[in-house]
Design a protein around this motif. Structure first.
Motif, short mmCIF file in Angstrom:
data_model
loop_
_atom_site.label_atom_id
_atom_site.label_comp_id
_atom_site.label_asym_id
_atom_site.label_seq_id
_atom_site.Cartn_x
_atom_site.Cartn_y
_atom_site.Cartn_z
N MET A 250 12.10 10.87 -6.05
CA MET A 250 11.93 9.53 -6.64
C MET A 250 10.44 9.20 -6.73
SD MET A 250 13.52 5.94 -5.36
CE MET A 250 15.21 6.17 -5.80
N GLN A 251 10.01 8.84 -7.90
CA GLN A 251 8.60 8.54 -8.10
C GLN A 251 8.31 7.08 -7.77
OE1 GLN A 251 6.12 10.77 -8.79
NE2 GLN A 251 7.83 12.12 -8.33
N GLN A 252 7.02 6.78 -7.67
CA GLN A 252 6.62 5.43 -7.25
C GLN A 252 7.15 4.33 -8.18
OE1 GLN A 252 2.72 5.23 -5.75
NE2 GLN A 252 2.50 3.05 -6.02
N THR A 253 7.02 4.56 -9.48
CA THR A 253 7.47 3.52 -10.42
C THR A 253 8.97 3.32 -10.31
OG1 THR A 253 7.47 5.26 -12.07
CG2 THR A 253 5.67 3.70 -12.16
N GLU A 254 9.66 4.42 -10.17
CA GLU A 254 11.12 4.35 -10.04
C GLU A 254 11.49 3.57 -8.79
OE1 GLU A 254 12.61 8.28 -10.15
OE2 GLU A 254 14.69 7.61 -10.17
N PHE A 255 10.79 3.89 -7.71
CA PHE A 255 11.03 3.21 -6.43
C PHE A 255 10.80 1.71 -6.57
CE2 PHE A 255 9.14 1.52 -2.51
CZ PHE A 255 10.17 1.77 -1.62
N PRO B 166 0.83 -1.21 0.00
CA PRO B 166 0.00 0.00 0.00
C PRO B 166 0.87 1.26 0.00
CG PRO B 166 0.11 -0.92 2.20
CD PRO B 166 0.98 -1.78 1.33
N LEU B 167 1.47 1.54 -1.14
CA LEU B 167 2.31 2.75 -1.22
C LEU B 167 1.43 3.93 -1.54
CD1 LEU B 167 5.45 1.64 -3.25
CD2 LEU B 167 5.13 1.76 -0.80
N ARG B 168 1.28 4.81 -0.57
CA ARG B 168 0.51 6.01 -0.85
C ARG B 168 1.41 7.02 -1.54
NH1 ARG B 168 -0.66 6.28 4.92
NH2 ARG B 168 0.80 4.58 4.67
N PRO B 169 0.84 7.88 -2.37
CA PRO B 169 1.67 8.91 -3.01
C PRO B 169 2.14 9.91 -1.98
CG PRO B 169 -0.63 9.26 -3.55
CD PRO B 169 -0.56 7.98 -2.77
N VAL C 127 21.33 -0.44 -2.34
CA VAL C 127 20.03 -0.41 -1.64
C VAL C 127 19.66 -1.79 -1.14
CG1 VAL C 127 17.60 0.17 -1.86
CG2 VAL C 127 19.30 1.50 -3.08
N GLU C 128 20.00 -2.81 -1.94
CA GLU C 128 19.62 -4.17 -1.55
C GLU C 128 20.29 -4.57 -0.24
OE1 GLU C 128 19.93 -7.23 -4.55
OE2 GLU C 128 20.39 -8.71 -3.02
N ILE D 105 9.12 -3.15 6.12
CA ILE D 105 10.46 -2.73 5.67
C ILE D 105 10.34 -1.92 4.38
CG2 ILE D 105 12.65 -3.55 4.74
CD1 ILE D 105 12.41 -4.02 7.70
N ILE D 106 9.52 -2.39 3.45
CA ILE D 106 9.41 -1.69 2.17
C ILE D 106 8.76 -0.31 2.37
CG2 ILE D 106 8.40 -1.77 -0.15
CD1 ILE D 106 8.83 -4.77 -0.11
N LEU D 107 7.78 -0.25 3.28
CA LEU D 107 7.17 1.06 3.56
C LEU D 107 8.18 2.01 4.21
CD1 LEU D 107 3.58 0.11 4.77
CD2 LEU D 107 4.33 0.91 2.54
N LYS D 108 9.03 1.44 5.06
CA LYS D 108 10.08 2.27 5.67
C LYS D 108 11.01 2.81 4.59
CE LYS D 108 10.56 0.68 10.40
NZ LYS D 108 11.32 -0.17 11.30
N LEU D 109 11.35 1.95 3.65
CA LEU D 109 12.21 2.38 2.55
C LEU D 109 11.54 3.48 1.74
CD1 LEU D 109 13.62 -0.95 1.10
CD2 LEU D 109 14.94 0.89 2.11
N TRP D 110 10.24 3.31 1.55
CA TRP D 110 9.46 4.30 0.77
C TRP D 110 9.50 5.67 1.44
CZ3 TRP D 110 7.64 5.73 -3.61
CH2 TRP D 110 6.49 6.53 -3.72
N GLU D 111 9.41 5.65 2.80
CA GLU D 111 9.50 6.92 3.52
C GLU D 111 10.88 7.55 3.36
OE1 GLU D 111 8.38 6.13 7.58
OE2 GLU D 111 6.45 5.37 6.89
N LYS D 112 11.86 6.68 3.25
CA LYS D 112 13.24 7.18 3.19
C LYS D 112 13.72 7.31 1.75
CE LYS D 112 14.96 5.15 7.45
NZ LYS D 112 15.86 4.13 7.97
N LYS D 113 12.80 7.36 0.83
CA LYS D 113 13.22 7.22 -0.57
C LYS D 113 14.15 8.33 -1.04
CE LYS D 113 8.88 9.09 -2.41
NZ LYS D 113 8.29 9.44 -1.10
#
Lengths: 140, 169
Positions: free
Chosen positions: B1-6, A62-65, B55-56, B38-46
């Motif tokens: 960094m955009q979502q697709t890129e992430f 669930p990745l929110r923008p 990154v891996e 973990i992936i959500l944490k990475l997303w916050e820190k993108k």
């Protein structure tokens, strides 16, 4: 492949002293080739390792923008709208109030004017009385 | 960094994170939750992620630490409920039913390894990381990695032989 070599490599494998390339040879050997009976017992280990690598993560993400600058922009805009709203809203209220006061004053003034007129009417009577009185005086 | 890129950066190794979490946490649901977190944490820190050259490896380290923390807190929470004298028997009886084939048996053996050996075995024999990658990731000397790995592999072999000799299953 010579059995001798595999056995040696296997020993190195368990001592963790084999190179990456040597470990690959062992792995491939146990996954692909016909394995003699006395080495068969090791096969499940390598089979297990390669199976374990097939596990997949299937849960949705669930990745929110969560684009923070986007939200910041919106909140700044909202604050600006709010401030202007309060400012103009207040001046509009003031204008309304002033208009009301003006109407009230006008009403009061016209009331005063009306009464003043009534006063002058009475004065007109008084003047007539005065004139008549003068006439009487003159006649005498 | 955009979502697709992430996602392009993260998706290639998401399964590796999941498998590491599975290795440490055992239950599938818990491992899924951990991986998601973990992936959500990475997303916050993108934003910071752009600066990492690997990154891996970073994500793998996060997963390892996250799971170990979770285990630690779970152990602390369960401390009062542990009965060391009888719990083992009942579990092993239950597991014997589950563990019919030798592959399941190996899974069980691996569950009993110390955490660090589990991690090293997972990284080397399952994910096939290079030795220097593992020692960097775990902040251990290459020799220490090899020693632990050798111990882990030998334990698996030993338990496997035991099973063969007693003919369990």
């Amino acid at each position: 492949m010579e059995l001798d070599r595999i056995e040696k490599l296997l020993e190195k494998y368990f001592d963790a002293s084999a190179t990456v390339a040597e470990e690959k040879i062992i792995r491939d050997y146990f996954l692909n080739e016909d394995i003699p009976a006395h080495l068969q017992r090791y096969a499940p280990m390598f089979k297990y390792f390669s199976n374990a690598k097939e596990e997949r993560f299937t849960k949705r993400l669930p990745l929110r923008p969560g684009n923070r600058s986007y939200w910041k922009g919106i909140s700044v805009a909202a604050v600006v709208v709010l401030v202007f709203g309060i400012y103009f809203g207040r001046s509009y209220q003031e204008r309304k109030k002033a208009e009301y006061a003006y109407q009230e004053t006008k009403k009061a003034l016209s009331l005063l004017a009306l009464n003043l007129e009534r006063g002058t009417e009475k004065v007109a009577y008084l003047r007539e009385f005065e004139e008549t009185k003068q006439k009487i005086y003159n006649n005498n | 960094m955009q979502q697709t890129e992430f996602l392009n950066v993260v998706l290639p190794f998401k399964d590796k994170l999941f498998r590491m979490a599975m290795r440490l946490l055992v239950s599938r649901e818990e491992a899924e939750d951990a991986t998601q977190e973990i992936i959500l944490k990475l997303w916050e820190k993108k934003k910071a992620m752009v600066g990492y050259n690997n990154v891996e490896a970073y994500a793998m380290m996060m997963t390892k630490n996250f799971c170990l923390d979770r285990l630690k807190s779970k152990q602390a929470g369960n401390l009062k409920l542990v009965h060391s004298n009888y719990s083992d028997d009942s579990v092993s009886l239950q597991r014997q039913v589950e563990v019919r084939d030798s592959l399941g048996w190996i899974e069980k053996i691996m569950q009993e390894l110390p955490e660090q050996q589990k991690i090293i075995l997972q990284l080397r024999d399952v994910e096939q990381y290079e030795y220097d990658e593992i020692s960097k990731l775990l902040e251990m000397s290459p020799t220490a990695v090899r020693v632990a790995l050798s111990r882990a592999r030998k334990t698996v072999r030993e338990k496997l032989m035991e099973k063969e000799n007693y003919g369990i299953g």
